[in-house]
Design a protein around this motif. Structure first.
Motif, PDB file in Angstrom:
ATOM      1  N   ARG A 256       5.391 -18.672  23.556  1.00 36.88           N
ATOM      2  CA  ARG A 256       6.371 -19.040  22.566  1.00 36.88           C
ATOM      3  C   ARG A 256       5.864 -20.272  21.846  1.00 36.88           C
ATOM      4  O   ARG A 256       4.924 -20.915  22.272  1.00 36.88           O
ATOM      5  CB  ARG A 256       7.708 -19.351  23.225  1.00 36.88           C
ATOM      6  CG  ARG A 256       7.596 -19.986  24.597  1.00 36.88           C
ATOM      7  CD  ARG A 256       8.924 -20.402  25.116  1.00 36.88           C
ATOM      8  NE  ARG A 256       9.516 -21.343  24.219  1.00 36.88           N
ATOM      9  CZ  ARG A 256       9.136 -22.614  24.153  1.00 36.88           C
ATOM     10  NH1 ARG A 256       8.194 -23.079  24.896  1.00 36.88           N
ATOM     11  NH2 ARG A 256       9.711 -23.430  23.312  1.00 36.88           N
TER      12      ARG A 256
ATOM     13  N   GLN B  12      11.465 -19.509  19.490  1.00 30.90           N
ATOM     14  CA  GLN B  12      11.889 -19.422  20.885  1.00 30.90           C
ATOM     15  C   GLN B  12      10.962 -18.507  21.693  1.00 30.90           C
ATOM     16  O   GLN B  12      10.785 -18.699  22.888  1.00 30.90           O
ATOM     17  CB  GLN B  12      13.327 -18.909  20.976  1.00 30.90           C
ATOM     18  CG  GLN B  12      14.337 -19.718  20.193  1.00 30.90           C
ATOM     19  CD  GLN B  12      14.324 -21.196  20.535  1.00 30.90           C
ATOM     20  OE1 GLN B  12      14.230 -21.579  21.697  1.00 30.90           O
ATOM     21  NE2 GLN B  12      14.409 -22.051  19.517  1.00 30.90           N
TER      22      GLN B  12
ATOM     23  N   TYR C 152      14.743 -24.891  24.703  1.00 31.51           N
ATOM     24  CA  TYR C 152      14.699 -23.606  24.018  1.00 31.51           C
ATOM     25  C   TYR C 152      15.671 -22.658  24.692  1.00 31.51           C
ATOM     26  O   TYR C 152      16.251 -22.964  25.737  1.00 31.51           O
ATOM     27  CB  TYR C 152      13.285 -23.042  23.958  1.00 31.51           C
ATOM     28  CG  TYR C 152      12.653 -22.589  25.257  1.00 31.51           C
ATOM     29  CD1 TYR C 152      12.363 -21.244  25.472  1.00 31.51           C
ATOM     30  CD2 TYR C 152      12.285 -23.497  26.249  1.00 31.51           C
ATOM     31  CE1 TYR C 152      11.733 -20.811  26.640  1.00 31.51           C
ATOM     32  CE2 TYR C 152      11.668 -23.081  27.412  1.00 31.51           C
ATOM     33  CZ  TYR C 152      11.398 -21.731  27.611  1.00 31.51           C
ATOM     34  OH  TYR C 152      10.780 -21.319  28.768  1.00 31.51           O
TER      35      TYR C 152
ATOM     36  N   PRO D 163       9.836 -25.794  19.823  1.00 32.36           N
ATOM     37  CA  PRO D 163      11.106 -25.754  19.111  1.00 32.36           C
ATOM     38  C   PRO D 163      11.012 -26.470  17.781  1.00 32.36           C
ATOM     39  O   PRO D 163      10.042 -27.156  17.502  1.00 32.36           O
ATOM     40  CB  PRO D 163      12.054 -26.470  20.073  1.00 32.36           C
ATOM     41  CG  PRO D 163      11.175 -27.355  20.857  1.00 32.36           C
ATOM     42  CD  PRO D 163       9.876 -26.615  21.005  1.00 32.36           C
TER      43      PRO D 163
END
Length: 429
Positions: A31, A245, A157, A34
């Motif tokens: 991922r 995310q 997240y 953020p």
């Protein structure tokens, strides 16, 4: 090396290193970072790196600067961990057992095998029993940055919920793309061992390997990639934050729910669009949260694509069947799978930089609640990684699924400290 080519490609891969650094990406990333902005001082503990491969892209921190090395771990005592005696450690026990699945398979850390085998024999231990177990079998080590500081950025997240369809049609016009067939992944670890946590992405252009398409190029070529759309969703900003995310759920038009999981990334460095808006003077640093960015997007609909394309990074997904009913408004199924390969646990799983914290490791985290001075001190497990989670004292706390979790994750930009809990003999020399 190229996954699809023979070992004869290794010298070529080494030669491509310089040409493809602009498309560098995290080796084990599932991922991206953020949308939160970074602190003024980057938290990366890497002492040097190729100058065109940012260590903290969302900070705009150029790598390559030499920093005096400090000991990465400092031995600590249990009574030095703030709040260790107050945490409900039993709540983290199932998450620790999930980590043990991976820890016992690592031959370089045989010390974990006996610890985890004994742990599996403890059925539903109390908090006091868990505390005795850890204190008798593990040792805390304070994680330290390369400059000797012990504090770093702690963000959050979550797993969002989007609205979508399996067919394109209003309002579902935004494609969620799977991995493109022309995306090459280049692993240089066998040639340059120092880069074992880095993979480069590219594509063939004639007989040349060039960086893969940026976000703006991918979105501008939407017609060429429509056949790779897994789903279609109704909001480009929500799709962007799904990529940030790394996983999420989609409520489909037919009433069913499915999960999307990270599959790969285009290799371009992550650029925080919150930082872009701050630098332009359109948001203050305090406003540059996920919620603040969404408010800006609602007020400036004609400028949304321009803002999103300021981040050249792009994430591709795979569909992952939900276990359980996945009903909206309930706890639904277990959490999404992280880089460790086990389901993430809300408020007990964190994403880390695997160059500094081995996945699976128990970590005691001392930070504060989002936008608050209220302490948040608890045992967590390093079970995920992120393309822009870079540095030693750097963690991303998984808050869970849904709007409430998103509200917490979007506001979390706290300072914190981290202690690794390791068996005797497992700490790096």
């Amino acid at each position: 090396m190229f996954k699809s080519q023979s070992r004869r490609a290794l010298p070529l891969a080494a030669a491509l290193f310089t040409a493809l650094l602009t498309a560098c990406g995290g080796g084990s990333a599932t991922r991206e970072a953020p949308a939160a902005t970074c602190p003024t001082t980057p938290t990366s503990a890497t002492t040097s790196a190729p100058p065109s491969c940012p260590l903290c892209p969302q900070c705009g921190a150029a790598a390559g600067s030499q920093v005096p090395a400090a000991k990465p771990l400092q031995a600590a005592r249990w009574n030095e961990l703030p709040g260790w005696g107050d945490d409900d450690l039993a709540a983290a026990w199932p998450t620790f057992l999930l980590s043990c699945r991976a820890l016992v398979s690592r031959p370089q850390w045989p010390q974990w095998k006996s610890v985890c085998e004994e742990a599996k024999g403890l059925a539903s231990p109390s908090t006091a029993a868990v505390r005795r177990f850890f204190e008798s079998r593990l040792q805390p080590w304070l994680l330290t940055n390369a400059d000797g500081t012990t504090s770093g950025l702690i963000t959050g997240y979550y797993e969002p919920l989007l609205r979508g369809s399996r067919t394109r049609g209003k309002p579902y016009l935004q494609p969620v793309l799977g991995v493109p067939a022309d995306l090459l992944t280049i692993d240089l670890a066998s040639v340059l061992p120092d880069l074992k946590n880095m993979r480069l992405r590219g594509r063939l252009e004639g007989h040349r390997v060039v960086p893969y398409f940026s976000r703006s190029e991918i979105t501008n070529r939407e017609k060429d990639s429509a056949d790779r759309a897994l789903l279609w969703v109704d909001d480009p900003v929500e799709l962007f934050f799904l990529q940030v995310q790394g996983s999420g759920r989609v409520k489909l038009a037919d009433g069913s729910t499915t999960r999307l999981a990270y599959a790969d990334q285009n290799g371009h460095p992550y650029q925080s669009i919150g930082r872009v808006l701050v630098d332009r003077g359109e948001l203050t640093l305090e406003q540059a949260s996920m919620q603040g960015i969404k408010q800006w997007a609602r007020a400036n609909p004609t400028r949304v694509n321009e803002l999103l394309n300021a981040n050249p990074s792009y994430v591709f997904f795979r569909e992952q069947p939900l276990k359980g009913n996945g009903s909206v408004g309930t706890d639904g199924p277990e959490g999404p799978s992280g880089a460790l390969g086990v389901p993430l646990t809300p408020e007990r799983s964190i994403a880390v930089d695997p160059k500094h914290v081995a996945l699976g490791t128990p970590v005691f985290l001392s930070t504060s609640q989002p936008e608050s001075a209220t302490p948040l001190r608890r045992l967590v497990l390093a079970q995920d990684a992120g393309g822009a989670i870079r540095g030693a004292v750097r963690a991303d706390l998984f808050w869970g699924f849904g709007a409430a979790a998103g509200a917490q994750a979007g506001r979390m930009k706290q300072s914190g400290q981290m202690w690794l809990l390791l068996p005797p003999g497992a700490a790096p020399k």
